[in-house]
Design a protein around this motif. Structure first.
Motif, mmCIF file in Angstrom:
data_model
loop_
_atom_site.group_PDB
_atom_site.id
_atom_site.type_symbol
_atom_site.label_atom_id
_atom_site.label_comp_id
_atom_site.label_asym_id
_atom_site.label_seq_id
_atom_site.Cartn_x
_atom_site.Cartn_y
_atom_site.Cartn_z
ATOM 1 N N GLU A 42 17.965 3.305 28.970
ATOM 2 C CA GLU A 42 16.618 4.107 29.231
ATOM 3 C C GLU A 42 15.545 4.143 28.064
ATOM 4 O O GLU A 42 14.506 4.229 28.291
ATOM 5 N N GLY A 43 16.257 4.205 26.962
ATOM 6 C CA GLY A 43 15.452 4.441 25.732
ATOM 7 C C GLY A 43 14.598 2.957 25.386
ATOM 8 O O GLY A 43 13.475 2.948 25.160
ATOM 9 N N THR A 44 15.437 1.918 25.489
ATOM 10 C CA THR A 44 14.656 0.711 25.023
ATOM 11 C C THR A 44 14.465 -0.405 26.177
ATOM 12 O O THR A 44 13.910 -1.439 26.025
ATOM 13 N N ALA A 45 14.831 0.035 27.211
ATOM 14 C CA ALA A 45 14.670 -0.913 28.567
ATOM 15 C C ALA A 45 15.522 -2.125 28.294
ATOM 16 O O ALA A 45 15.172 -3.241 29.080
ATOM 17 N N THR A 46 16.418 -2.169 27.440
ATOM 18 C CA THR A 46 17.348 -3.294 27.417
ATOM 19 C C THR A 46 18.042 -3.391 28.849
ATOM 20 O O THR A 46 18.666 -2.382 29.335
ATOM 21 N N ARG A 47 18.032 -4.648 29.145
ATOM 22 C CA ARG A 47 18.899 -5.124 30.393
ATOM 23 C C ARG A 47 20.065 -5.625 30.151
ATOM 24 O O ARG A 47 20.079 -6.709 29.353
ATOM 25 N N VAL A 48 21.306 -5.124 30.969
ATOM 26 C CA VAL A 48 22.555 -5.782 30.450
ATOM 27 C C VAL A 48 23.390 -5.969 31.856
ATOM 28 O O VAL A 48 23.390 -5.059 32.719
ATOM 29 N N MET A 49 23.821 -7.013 31.810
ATOM 30 C CA MET A 49 24.865 -7.277 33.194
ATOM 31 C C MET A 49 26.243 -7.536 32.518
ATOM 32 O O MET A 49 26.456 -8.339 31.283
ATOM 33 N N ILE A 50 27.016 -6.661 32.907
ATOM 34 C CA ILE A 50 28.397 -6.574 32.518
ATOM 35 C C ILE A 50 29.393 -7.165 33.766
ATOM 36 O O ILE A 50 29.082 -6.786 35.012
ATOM 37 N N ARG A 51 30.412 -7.990 33.473
ATOM 38 C CA ARG A 51 31.426 -8.369 34.498
ATOM 39 C C ARG A 51 32.560 -7.591 34.354
ATOM 40 O O ARG A 51 33.316 -7.744 33.531
ATOM 41 N N LEU A 52 32.765 -6.971 35.521
ATOM 42 C CA LEU A 52 34.157 -6.276 35.575
ATOM 43 C C LEU A 52 35.174 -6.955 36.277
ATOM 44 O O LEU A 52 34.807 -7.496 37.267
ATOM 45 N N GLN A 53 36.340 -6.787 35.914
ATOM 46 C CA GLN A 53 37.358 -7.677 36.349
ATOM 47 C C GLN A 53 38.667 -6.690 36.335
ATOM 48 O O GLN A 53 38.911 -6.110 35.670
ATOM 49 N N ARG A 54 39.098 -6.745 37.783
ATOM 50 C CA ARG A 54 40.459 -5.817 38.081
ATOM 51 C C ARG A 54 41.683 -6.863 37.577
ATOM 52 O O ARG A 54 41.436 -7.928 37.579
ATOM 53 N N GLN A 55 42.380 -5.873 36.786
ATOM 54 C CA GLN A 55 43.769 -6.871 36.199
ATOM 55 C C GLN A 55 44.794 -6.481 37.209
ATOM 56 O O GLN A 55 45.559 -5.372 37.379
ATOM 57 N N LEU A 56 44.949 -7.504 38.027
ATOM 58 C CA LEU A 56 45.957 -7.350 39.499
ATOM 59 C C LEU A 56 47.210 -7.355 39.144
ATOM 60 O O LEU A 56 48.065 -6.910 40.200
#
Length: 231
Positions: free
Chosen positions: A77-91
């Motif tokens: 919110e402060g810097t408007a940095t945009r990030v995509m994170i990849r979430l992976q279930r460890q099955l």
């Protein structure tokens, strides 16, 4: 196990990442990465060549742990940095653990440089920890009723019973649930090596107690252990 199909345009619908999992100052956008109304995670993986090493039958195998990774879009919110994170279930070894297995960093202004300092500020470890704490908490809530703990077999035990010998794993119903509860009780009391304490309580070798704990973890009854940490 495939993830539930999310509602159109809602990143949090499948429960993998919620706003509460993010540190202060970070926002979970309602839209999917790329301003999409649907989850384009598989397409993003293909464009990036994320799983190029797995082809043919290997890519479709149940042993391919990159399957069902999900990209989620967050903003600072402060810097408007945009990030995509990849979430992976460890099955497999730890069914309920989620790890961040990819990051795409987009500065506020296209063309701005990326520095190592900016990358180090990404709160990936905090987000992982919050997700896993929430998932494990959800799994354990239903086991406690009042001052008693209700086990899957229907047996009820009191909190003080958790610090007594657990008995023979071949004869005691819910044995590994009890292992998880005893381990959790000791950990909550600040025990830095609960497996060693469990060995003393139960009159068994340390390796035996560690084996019990490992089996409880493999059944999803305990969070995964951390490297370099005893117990």
């Amino acid at each position: 196990m495939a993830l539930p199909t999310p509602r159109p345009g809602d990143q949090s619908a499948d429960g993998l990442l919620t706003q509460a999992d993010l540190p202060a100052g970070w926002h979970l956008a309602s839209r999917f990465p790329g301003e999409r109304p649907d989850d384009a995670s598989d397409e993003i993986d293909r464009v990036l060549g994320y799983d190029d090493h797995a082809t043919g039958e290997a890519a479709d195998s149940e042993q391919n742990e990159t399957v069902d990774g999900r990209w989620r879009y967050i903003e600072h919110e402060g810097t408007a940095t945009r990030v995509m994170i990849r979430l992976q279930r460890q099955l497999y070894a730890t069914p309920e653990e989620v790890r961040i297995t990819g990051v795409i960093y987009l500065p506020w202004r296209p063309g701005d440089p990326i520095t190592s300092h900016l990358l180090r500020e990404l709160p990936t470890a905090k987000i992982e920890a919050a997700i896993n704490k929430r998932l494990f908490a959800m799994k354990r809530i239903a086991t406690v009723t009042g001052n008693k703990i209700l086990l899957p077999s229907g047996r009820k035990i009191s909190d003080r019973d958790l610090l007594k010998s657990l008995g023979n794993p071949k004869q005691v119903p819910d044995f590994y649930e009890l292992v998880a509860l005893q381990h959790g009780k000791l950990s909550s009391q600040g025990d830095e090596n609960p497996s060693a304490t469990m060995a003393g309580i139960n009159g068994v070798a340390l390796s035996t107690a560690q084996g019990w704990v490992a089996k409880a973890r493999s059944r999803g009854l305990l969070p995964p252990g951390r490297r370099g940490r005893a117990g």
